[in-house]
Design an enzyme around this catalytic site. Structure first.
Site, PDB file in Angstrom:
ATOM      1  N   THR A  55      36.632  24.549  50.549  1.00 58.00           N
ATOM      2  CA  THR A  55      37.912  24.628  51.241  1.00 58.00           C
ATOM      3  C   THR A  55      38.684  23.315  51.126  1.00 58.00           C
ATOM      4  O   THR A  55      38.105  22.241  50.910  1.00 58.00           O
ATOM      5  CB  THR A  55      37.703  24.991  52.717  1.00 58.00           C
ATOM      6  OG1 THR A  55      38.959  25.306  53.317  1.00 58.00           O
ATOM      7  CG2 THR A  55      37.040  23.867  53.487  1.00 58.00           C
ATOM      8  N   GLN A  75      39.002  20.720  58.533  1.00 54.89           N
ATOM      9  CA  GLN A  75      38.553  21.319  57.272  1.00 54.89           C
ATOM     10  C   GLN A  75      37.285  20.647  56.763  1.00 54.89           C
ATOM     11  O   GLN A  75      36.432  21.300  56.151  1.00 54.89           O
ATOM     12  CB  GLN A  75      39.651  21.220  56.213  1.00 54.89           C
ATOM     13  CG  GLN A  75      40.851  22.101  56.506  1.00 54.89           C
ATOM     14  CD  GLN A  75      40.466  23.567  56.734  1.00 54.89           C
ATOM     15  OE1 GLN A  75      40.568  24.076  57.838  1.00 54.89           O
ATOM     16  NE2 GLN A  75      40.029  24.225  55.686  1.00 54.89           N
ATOM     17  N   HIS A  82      45.309  25.120  51.727  1.00 48.49           N
ATOM     18  CA  HIS A  82      46.114  25.006  52.947  1.00 48.49           C
ATOM     19  C   HIS A  82      46.989  23.764  52.834  1.00 48.49           C
ATOM     20  O   HIS A  82      46.479  22.674  52.556  1.00 48.49           O
ATOM     21  CB  HIS A  82      45.244  24.842  54.195  1.00 48.49           C
ATOM     22  CG  HIS A  82      44.123  25.829  54.322  1.00 48.49           C
ATOM     23  ND1 HIS A  82      42.847  25.561  53.866  1.00 48.49           N
ATOM     24  CD2 HIS A  82      44.093  27.065  54.856  1.00 48.49           C
ATOM     25  CE1 HIS A  82      42.070  26.599  54.128  1.00 48.49           C
ATOM     26  NE2 HIS A  82      42.797  27.529  54.717  1.00 48.49           N
ATOM     27  N   GLU A 122      56.300  47.440  13.289  1.00 49.48           N
ATOM     28  CA  GLU A 122      54.951  46.984  13.622  1.00 49.48           C
ATOM     29  C   GLU A 122      53.891  47.595  12.704  1.00 49.48           C
ATOM     30  O   GLU A 122      52.689  47.438  12.956  1.00 49.48           O
ATOM     31  CB  GLU A 122      54.642  47.315  15.089  1.00 49.48           C
ATOM     32  CG  GLU A 122      55.498  46.526  16.071  1.00 49.48           C
ATOM     33  CD  GLU A 122      55.083  46.718  17.526  1.00 49.48           C
ATOM     34  OE1 GLU A 122      54.258  47.618  17.804  1.00 49.48           O
ATOM     35  OE2 GLU A 122      55.588  45.957  18.380  1.00 49.48           O
ATOM     36  N   HIS A 162      52.799  56.084  15.258  1.00 53.67           N
ATOM     37  CA  HIS A 162      53.542  56.036  16.513  1.00 53.67           C
ATOM     38  C   HIS A 162      54.901  56.710  16.334  1.00 53.67           C
ATOM     39  O   HIS A 162      55.333  57.501  17.183  1.00 53.67           O
ATOM     40  CB  HIS A 162      53.761  54.579  16.951  1.00 53.67           C
ATOM     41  CG  HIS A 162      52.576  53.942  17.599  1.00 53.67           C
ATOM     42  ND1 HIS A 162      51.373  53.777  16.954  1.00 53.67           N
ATOM     43  CD2 HIS A 162      52.417  53.412  18.846  1.00 53.67           C
ATOM     44  CE1 HIS A 162      50.525  53.174  17.770  1.00 53.67           C
ATOM     45  NE2 HIS A 162      51.136  52.949  18.934  1.00 53.67           N
TER      46      HIS A 162
END
Length: 441
Positions: A240, A262, A333, A420, A425
């Protein structure tokens, strides 16, 4: 007790060069990865039997069953101190208020007449939540994990927490009580990497989960990395951190107490003060000794945390430089204790959570602000967010086009497919129009 880093006088470097000047704990998840591999694979191949063996090896207790009986949850809630229950209920109430507002709504975009894309948000089906049980007991982490999962609409929520020899192999009773309070009745006495493996692979008693969240030690973080791709995770949580950006007007008593708050988590916890005031730095250093001496966990956590390489007072030339430093640091924090703190907080770009002014300490966010305290550490706030309802949701695009809408854009699709070198496609579109693609009008 705490070192100083003086960044005054010269222009601050950019990017990684600035980050390299700032304090940070050593937290090598890669090195831990190979150590958790055999643990995870033992759970894969031996299931509950491996979990029972690991509980005996790591937690000093031989379990009869990994699954916690529902009656044990009910008993824990009935026996919970009424004041602790009231505090947890208020924490849950506030967390629900905040997290309920985070749920995203389905939205449809009409791209062209007859062509739309809808984005709907679907919760993951099952999550495994982890609540640590090492140096401290964290019922607050149960709240912070369970509430957003429930508000997201997750259908199946399970929780694991290490077995405790002092409680007959069950997780800490306050953890069990928090689960009961939240309506979670699927709880497992399993800790560390083996708990993550239980959720990832599934065992005889525990079905596999789609996602695992919750803070833990380096072994939990390493196991999360090991299973990335098989399951979703929140973050690889490290030690932390608190960073405080403060000017000469900040109260050194407040700043010191917040740094210590902390540091009491872990000897690797980071406490960083960034200030342009030498007077504040001096006052905080002077205040540290009496405040540390008056509290608990001094020698095993607080003193090594504050004196470690991960903690420091960083001196800067002014507020702009201070903001540059805290953004480079990306704290879990971040407290803003400056003049016009709200305006300064609005300028912050990188932090897990920002706490504005002298009356919003990190401790408030840990328990009862309504915000979530499962936050990115180790500088990950530069690219990641804390736990929220969104963590448990998946966005799915629904594409709905009529014949005319497809015809209007077909030539573009075919052109891009051929550019491409993916002719099939384009053929998938041509086939719908008798192999002759309409041209744009």
């Amino acid at each position: 007790m705490i070192s100083r880093i003086d960044l005054r006088g010269d222009a601050l470097p950019e990017g990684p060069a600035l980050r390299d000047l700032l304090p940070r704990a050593d937290f090598d998840v890669s090195a831990a990865l190979e150590k958790v591999r055999p643990i995870c694979e033992a759970v894969h191949h031996r299931g509950d039997a491996a979990l029972i063996d690991f509980a005996e090896r790591f937690d000093g207790v031989r379990l009869e069953s990994v699954r916690v009986p529902v009656q044990a949850l009910k008993d824990a809630l009935e026996q919970l101190d009424p004041e602790v229950r009231a505090a947890l209920e208020e924490s849950v109430r506030r967390a629900r208020l905040v997290h309920r507002e985070q749920r995203r709504a389905t939205h449809t975009t009409q791209v062209v007449p007859g062509g739309s894309v809808t984005e709907k948000w679907v919760p993951v089906e099952r999550v495994g939540l982890y609540a640590p049980g090492g140096r401290s007991v964290y019922p607050s982490s149960v709240v912070m994990n369970v509430v957003p999962a429930q508000e997201a609409g997750v259908g199946s929520v399970a929780l694991a927490s290490p077995p405790q020899a002092d409680f007959g192999g069950l997780p800490h009773p306050t953890i069990l009580a928090a689960c009961a309070l939240l309506g979670v009745d699927e709880v497992y006495a399993a800790g560390g990497a083996q708990a993550v493996a239980m959720f990832a692979y599934g065992t005889e008693s525990c079905p596999p989960a789609n996602m695992v969240t919750g803070p833990g030690n380096i072994w939990v973080a390493a196991a999360k990395r090991y299973f990335t791709g098989r399951i979703g995770i929140d973050t690889e949580a490290g030690p932390t951190e608190i960073a405080v950006l403060a000017d000469a007007g900040a109260d050194p008593v407040h700043v010191t107490s917040d740094l210590i708050s902390q540091a009491e988590h872990d000897p690797l916890a980071a406490a960083v003060l960034v200030t342009d005031s030498v007077e504040l730095a001096d006052a905080v250093e002077k205040e540290l000794e009496p405040q540390v001496a008056a509290t608990k966990h001094v020698e095993d956590r607080i003193r090594p945390a504050l004196s470690g390489k991960q903690s420091a007072i960083v001196l800067v030339d002014g507020l702009d430089e201070g903001l540059k430093v805290v953004d480079a640091y990306g704290a879990e924090h971040l407290e803003i204790q400056t003049a016009d703190a709200a305006a300064v907080a609005d300028r912050v770009r990188n932090a897990g959570a920002v706490f504005v002014g002298p009356w919003a300490p990190v401790s408030l966010g840990d328990y009862a602000a309504g915000s979530n305290h499962v936050l990115p550490t180790g500088g990950c706030a530069c690219h990641s967010s804390g736990l929220s309802v969104q963590s448990f949701l998946r966005g799915i695009h629904i594409v709905d086009y009529t014949r005319d809408a497809l015809a209007e854009v077909a030539h573009h699709v075919v052109t891009l497919a051929e550019a491409e070198d993916l002719p099939a496609h384009g053929a998938a579109v041509k086939a719908r129009f008798g192999w002759k693609v309409p041209t744009s009008k």
